[in-house]
Design a protein around this motif. Structure first.
Motif, PDB file in Angstrom:
ATOM      1  N   SER A  57     -23.597  18.344  10.473  1.00  8.46           N
ATOM      2  CA  SER A  57     -23.478  19.058  11.743  1.00  8.46           C
ATOM      3  C   SER A  57     -23.330  20.562  11.520  1.00  8.46           C
ATOM      4  N   LYS A 117     -26.607  22.203  11.155  1.00  8.07           N
ATOM      5  CA  LYS A 117     -27.370  22.310  12.403  1.00  8.07           C
ATOM      6  C   LYS A 117     -26.798  23.384  13.327  1.00  8.07           C
ATOM      7  N   HIS A 161     -26.755  13.992  17.303  1.00 11.05           N
ATOM      8  CA  HIS A 161     -26.329  13.952  15.904  1.00 11.05           C
ATOM      9  C   HIS A 161     -25.565  12.671  15.604  1.00 11.05           C
TER      10      HIS A 161
END
Length: 483
Positions: free
Chosen positions: A11, A14, A58
């Motif tokens: 995460s 991203k 996600h």
């Protein structure tokens, strides 16, 4: 574009500056109003900056990669990964349980205390033991509780010479670790040629120094200790206590009561035998039971019933004290209680019988391809091993990886250590024959591939988002955090 669409990124990888999923109002006061200057951060924390949509996608993608009982069969030997009834999840989420404050007065939590008391009574009934504590938070914590109970027992008798714990090589790996953590010297004894405790080796190891003998029953090769009465007699004659690791109790529930064959202390895993979520699915619970002469040394408090009121009994002068703040993982206890209330003696017996039947069905069906190391009727699990001469260099790890391509979670491998190339299969009673046949067929296909295309198996898995890692580098240079 390809970088954006990658699903294997963390995460934090991203993250894009300025993205957010929710806007938080400006605080009326800053942390400086509450904390001294030296405790205030000088830089903002490095946290992922994602939109709500990014976050949902996600974690949804991660969940789709996860193997779970709701989607696949777990042939995970020694862990009883069986069905967790969804009704129990609903019960454990009732506000009357979840909203209880741990420091609430007993008068305000009579329902919770009644459930815990009844669970203690049911565990006493199915094990034949005199008392149970529900404090331990997991199986290994239950083991430590049992060892500390034994330590308190010997200390009360002023038997200071008992510094050793005997552990057979067919015990769960946590047993010797627990004994060591409890301050004891671990004495390991080898099994006999039949995979069971070597009574001569046990007799030779027993002495005035022996505090406890820890047995896993059935043991890690899936066999019941047929000489358990004689073993218990040897242990007790030496002045020691017999501890039973009850993690494999799924094979005995409704069939036998450990108290009847001389067990002094044992732990149970509610998150295994009693159908509560296991592993990543939720916290554990490892209640510990004791025979009458050891019960006073269990952790306090125990839930008691007096004059129609349920109370936490803390007046236990010989107790080892607390092993956990408050009183165990109540949500897991509630699931275990519901499981036991749903069944009677006959259906509990059926559970064990079907678990044993399933394991032996797998054992016999794969006998010509992956024979059991101890080729006899087993209990809840069978331990198979590939015969090297037939496998063209394919090893157990390769078989486990290839099973992933067939849609099955990998079983426990390379354990127990006394079985070369071990493959431990535990089907449990909740898998039907169709599923077992599909698993057996997949194992058969992998065996045939080892004969004709061994490299295919050695390079598995082929269908997963992550391929094989360099295990040597991973062990020597572990990547434990994002930098």
């Amino acid at each position: 574009m390809q970088e954006i669409l990658k699903t294997n990124l963390l995460s934090i990888e991203k993250s894009r500056p300025g993205r957010r999923g929710v806007r938080v109002g400006t605080p009326q006061q800053t942390a400086a109003c509450y904390l001294p200057e030296k405790y205030l951060r000088k830089t903002a924390p490095k946290l992922p900056e994602l939109s709500e949509f990014d976050t949902v996608r996600h974690f949804t993608a991660l969940s789709e990669k996860n193997y779970c009982l709701d989607a696949q069969f777990y042939p995970l030997g020694s862990c009883t990964m069986k069905y967790n009834p969804k009704a129990y999840d609903g019960l454990s989420q009732l506000e009357s349980f979840t909203q209880v404050h741990p420091l609430a007065p007993e008068s305000a939590v009579q329902g919770t205390l009644k459930m815990l008391y009844n669970l203690q009574e049911l565990l006493k009934e199915i094990t034949g033991l005199s008392a149970f504590t529900l404090q331990p938070a997991a199986g290994a914590h239950g083991e430590l509780t049992g060892i500390m109970t034994a330590k308190a027992y010997h200390a009360a008798r002023k038997d200071k010479n008992r510094t050793e714990v005997i552990v057979p090589d067919t015990a769960h790996g946590t047993n010797p670790a627990t004994a060591n953590m409890g301050g004891f010297t671990v004495v390991n004894i080898k099994s006999g040629p039949d995979g069971r405790v070597d009574k001569a080796a046990l007799a030779a190891a027993l002495s005035g120094k022996t505090a406890v003998v820890m047995l896993t029953v059935p043991n890690t090769v899936g066999l019941f200790e047929k000489d358990i009465l004689e073993i218990a007699n040897l242990v007790h004659k030496a002045g020691a206590l017999l501890y039973m690791d009850g993690a494999n109790f799924n094979a005995l529930i409704g069939l036998a009561k450990p108290g009847d064959f001389g067990v002094d202390i044992m732990h149970l895993n509610l998150h295994k035998t009693f159908a509560a979520p296991h592993g990543g699915g939720g916290p554990g619970s490892g209640p510990v039971g004791a025979a009458a002469h050891v019960a006073p040394f269990l952790p306090k408090p125990l839930v008691t019933l007096k004059n129609g009121k349920y109370t936490l009994q803390g007046k236990m002068p010989h107790s080892l004290g607390r092993m956990k703040a408050f009183y165990g993982n109540v949500a897991v206890c509630l699931r275990g209680y519901a499981y036991l209330r749903q069944h009677d003696g006959n259906t509990l017996k059926n559970i064990a019988e079907n678990a044993v039947l399933s394991a032996n069905y797998v054992r016999v069906s794969l006998k010509d391809k992956f024979p059991a190391f101890f080729d006899e009727v087993c209990m809840h699990e069978c331990v198979l091993h590939p015969v090297a001469e037939k496998m063209n260099g394919v090893h157990t790890a390769d078989i486990a990886k290839r099973l992933l391509d067939y849609g099955f979670y990998a079983p426990t491998i390379y354990f127990p250590l006394i079985v070369p190339e071990a493959i431990m299969i535990e089907p449990t009673e909740t898998e039907n024959k169709d599923m077992l046949d599909a698993f057996i067929q997949a194992m058969g296909c992998i065996f045939e591939e080892a004969q004709t295309e061994p490299q295919l198996v050695k390079e598995a898995p082929h269908t997963q988002s992550v391929k094989r890692i360099d295990e040597v580098s991973a062990a020597r240079e572990p990547n434990l955090r994002w930098r």
